[in-house]
Design a protein around this motif. Structure first.
Motif, PDB file in Angstrom:
ATOM      1  N   UNK A 181      26.695   6.274  -0.648  1.00  0.00           N
ATOM      2  CA  UNK A 181      27.456   6.918   0.415  1.00  0.00           C
ATOM      3  C   UNK A 181      28.883   6.373   0.504  1.00  0.00           C
ATOM      4  N   UNK A 182      29.285   5.561  -0.478  1.00  0.00           N
ATOM      5  CA  UNK A 182      30.665   5.069  -0.511  1.00  0.00           C
ATOM      6  C   UNK A 182      31.483   6.010  -1.394  1.00  0.00           C
ATOM      7  N   UNK A 183      32.264   6.876  -0.770  1.00  0.00           N
ATOM      8  CA  UNK A 183      33.046   7.883  -1.487  1.00  0.00           C
ATOM      9  C   UNK A 183      34.533   7.625  -1.273  1.00  0.00           C
ATOM     10  N   UNK A 184      35.285   7.540  -2.361  1.00  0.00           N
ATOM     11  CA  UNK A 184      36.730   7.361  -2.237  1.00  0.00           C
ATOM     12  C   UNK A 184      37.427   8.090  -3.380  1.00  0.00           C
ATOM     13  N   UNK A 185      38.603   8.602  -3.068  1.00  0.00           N
ATOM     14  CA  UNK A 185      39.320   9.490  -3.984  1.00  0.00           C
ATOM     15  C   UNK A 185      40.781   9.065  -4.056  1.00  0.00           C
ATOM     16  N   UNK A 186      41.295   8.967  -5.281  1.00  0.00           N
ATOM     17  CA  UNK A 186      42.686   8.589  -5.491  1.00  0.00           C
ATOM     18  C   UNK A 186      43.466   9.834  -5.904  1.00  0.00           C
TER      19      UNK A 186
ATOM     20  N   UNK B  23      41.324  12.545  -6.996  1.00  0.00           N
ATOM     21  CA  UNK B  23      40.454  12.243  -8.133  1.00  0.00           C
ATOM     22  C   UNK B  23      39.307  11.339  -7.668  1.00  0.00           C
ATOM     23  N   UNK B  24      38.061  11.764  -7.918  1.00  0.00           N
ATOM     24  CA  UNK B  24      36.896  10.941  -7.594  1.00  0.00           C
ATOM     25  C   UNK B  24      36.781   9.823  -8.610  1.00  0.00           C
ATOM     26  N   UNK B  25      36.757   8.590  -8.142  1.00  0.00           N
ATOM     27  CA  UNK B  25      36.732   7.435  -9.037  1.00  0.00           C
ATOM     28  C   UNK B  25      35.716   6.413  -8.542  1.00  0.00           C
ATOM     29  N   UNK B  26      35.448   5.456  -9.397  1.00  0.00           N
ATOM     30  CA  UNK B  26      34.665   4.277  -9.032  1.00  0.00           C
ATOM     31  C   UNK B  26      35.563   3.061  -9.230  1.00  0.00           C
ATOM     32  N   UNK B  27      35.603   2.188  -8.240  1.00  0.00           N
ATOM     33  CA  UNK B  27      36.496   1.030  -8.305  1.00  0.00           C
ATOM     34  C   UNK B  27      35.826  -0.173  -7.648  1.00  0.00           C
TER      35      UNK B  27
END
Length: 639
Positions: free
Chosen positions: A249-254, A257-261
């Protein structure tokens, strides 16, 4: 030894496809990103057999001119960039020019496309990287991409795919991310002919969250609007009550753009740390807008990773944005005994018992009497563990002792006049609500004057009545939080006491640890350590912080040293918060210990002065509440 030779084009294409096309979800990702880059406002995705046998992506974007259609399927052919300098200012989701070439190399593809200016569309078929046909056809504006029989010519790779249901799950997860990252686009997603997701494209992120995660999560959201130099963050985060056992449920977008960081993941979880139990993870949906030259998206063929030029700035912005949103909110979980009715018209308010009516009619009720009764067993039976104590207890006037003859004169707790209640929203039993900050919050100074401490339950929990709610305070969690904040304050003010240890402990470090140690000697001194060089890369520890009960000296030292290696830590104090939490836990009053009413009252006062009094250092709640409405429902006063 084999001779060096240049690979043939067919082999090159299949190797390139292996980097980009991992499974059906990879195909959907590349095709939908192209549709987004084409300026589409509506995109439909349909899959069958998990996307293994059939994928169709239709958009209403700009389309592809007829003469450029074959060119689009060549390797490194793209309309997104023209020269190497453009990589510094990428605004599109795709840019490598590998997607269509890679997908067509391992599938049977068909493209139908038409631009706004063209009279007719184009139908182009390419299988296994080889062109089959190119013809004109009637078509609406936009592009439709069909992919059939993925890995038909590389069966060895097809064997590594999961079941159709599992592969469809990967596609579904990605479609949800696309919808959350582009709320201005209407997405329709179909699986085996059934619609699984359909968003309106009205640019309302909360509507998209509601459509994907449902009502229970949507009503527990807090908005985020944060801006600093070169970074803007917007979106929603969940209250700590939305806790999950994984990071899904941790969603973040740069920049869309959907990324994993790992950097963002750590910043998010550190900000939630004071509010959430260990091994629980929050809900976030955060959109970052960062200047193009400050990030590098050209890291991996799947474009799921990014690099930040100023990692500390991104980490701090994320941490501060979440901390500000969570701070100042009254986050008391509300316990509910049963689901509320939807229709207030069906609700029936029943009358009180006859003996209660007699006391409702009395005009001069003594509002404050001693809590100590002549017969405390009558009011606090041992069977429920309720301890009588001295203090204020607002009840109706105490009259005669309880006997069979004068039963109607039994004292009763004061009730508000009977009135019809408005039906609140339906709240499922499994997802407790949390209270918003309001004028007379439970722990506000104004509200404290009207608290009514009822007593202690099971030698662990204190019961407090306020307005139309009743609160349960865990004395151990509350005391632990108070002590933790006290220790934090001491360390922040550099008012830490040290204790000498004998014999001194000698620590051996490697080259990297030795460099960190020499650069941060002052940090250890502020934390209460006394350390001297012992020769070579060895150090002697003579004194340690006095408050860290039961902690291994070497373990604590190494933990700080390892943390100092992390360049993203906001300040040295954060390095030892875990140890301070353990120290506070060991020193706090335990459950099954009796506190006096005066001690409990003082503890609540101390809790009142904290910024976050609602969770202990380990994330457990210190207070839970229950409404009068729920109790009346349970006792069938309201049916």
């Amino acid at each position: 030894m084999r001779k060096i030779a240049v690979l043939d084009q067919n082999t090159i294409d299949k190797i390139a496809a292996g980097e980009v096309v991992e499974r059906p979800a990879s195909v959907v990702k590349e095709l939908v990103e192209n549709a987004v880059d084409a300026g589409s406002t509506a995109i439909t995705v349909e899959i069958k057999d998990g996307g293994i046998s059939f994928i169709r992506v239709t958009d209403n974007g700009g389309g592809i001119p007829k003469e450029q259609v074959p060119l689009a399927f060549l390797r490194h052919a793209t309309s997104k960039i023209e020269r190497v300098e453009d990589l510094l200012q990428i605004t599109s989701l795709g840019f490598r020019g590998e997607a269509l070439s890679s997908i067509s190399a391992v599938s049977q593809m068909e493209v139908i496309t038409k631009t706004q200016e063209a009279l007719t569309g184009v139908r182009y078929i390419i299988e296994g990287g080889r062109e089959k046909s190119l013809e004109e056809i009637g078509a609406p504006c936009g592009t439709t991409m069909l992919v059939r029989n993925l890995f038909f010519n590389t069966p060895a790779r097809g064997k590594f795919l999961k079941t159709a249901m599992t592969e469809a799950g990967y596609v579904s997860s990605y479609m949800e991310q696309l919808a959350l990252s582009h709320q201005d686009i209407s997405f329709k997603y179909m699986v085996n002919g059934q619609t699984r997701l359909h968003t309106s494209g009205n640019s309302n992120l909360k509507d998209v969250i509601y459509g994907i995660y449902g009502r229970d999560i949507t009503r527990e959201l807090l908005p985020i609007q944060f801006q600093c130099t070169g970074i803007a963050i917007s979106g929603f985060i969940g209250k700590p009550v939305i806790a999950r056992g994984n990071r899904n449920f941790e969603n973040y977008y740069i920049n869309g753009r959907y990324v994993k960081s790992k950097l963002l993941m750590k910043a998010i979880e550190e900000a939630y740390k004071p509010y959430m139990m260990q091994h629980k993870y929050p809900f976030v949906c955060l959109h970052y807008t960062i200047e193009g030259e400050s990030i590098d998206v050209n890291v991996h063929p799947t474009k799921m990773e990014v690099r930040f030029q100023n990692q500390s700035a991104v980490y701090n912005a994320t941490y501060d944005a979440i901390s500000e949103a969570l701070g100042g909110k009254e986050l008391i979980p509300e316990v509910e005994l049963e689901k509320k009715e939807r229709d207030i018209k069906k609700q029936k308010i029943t009358a009180p018992e006859p003996f209660e009516t007699v006391y409702k009619q009395q005009q001069n009720i003594e509002k404050s009497v001693s809590y100590v009764r002549e017969d405390p067993q009558l009011y606090a039976p041992k069977s429920v563990g309720l301890k009588p104590a001295t203090g204020s207890f607002t009840i109706s006037q105490v009259t005669k002792p309880r006997t069979q003859e004068n039963l109607p004169t039994v004292p009763v707790i004061k009730e508000a006049p009977l009135q019809e209640k408005k039906e609140p929203d339906v709240v499922p039993k499994q997802t407790p609500k949390q209270m918003e900050l309001f004028e007379d919050a439970l722990l506000s100074p104004k509200a404290r004057l009207r608290h009514r401490i009822i007593g202690q339950l099971f030698d662990t929990y204190w019961l407090v009545e306020y307005e139309d709610k009743f609160y349960i305070i865990d004395q151990h969690a509350a005391h632990e939080k108070v002590l933790y904040e006290k220790l934090l304050k001491e360390y922040a003010n550099k008012d830490v006491l040290s204790q000498m240890i004998s014999p001194a402990q000698v620590i051996s470090l490697n080259l990297q640890e030795d460099a960190i140690m020499k650069a941060n000697m002052e940090v250890f001194r502020e934390f209460g350590f006394e350390i001297s060089e012992f020769g070579g890369r060895e150090y002697s520890i003579h004194a340690v912080p006095v408050d860290l009960y039961g902690s291994s000296v070497q373990e604590f030292f190494v933990e700080i040293l390892d943390s100092l290696e992390n360049e993203h830590a906001k300040q040295p104090l954060e390095l030892i918060t875990g140890k301070l939490a353990t120290a506070a836990c060991k020193a706090a009053v335990k459950g099954n210990n009796t506190l006096s009413l005066k001690e409990a009252d003082q503890l609540i006062d101390q809790l009142l002065g904290l910024d976050n009094p609602y969770h202990c250092p380990h994330g457990r709640p210190t207070i839970v509440s229950m409404t009068k409405y729920e109790l009346e429902k349970k006792f069938k006063r309201i049916v």
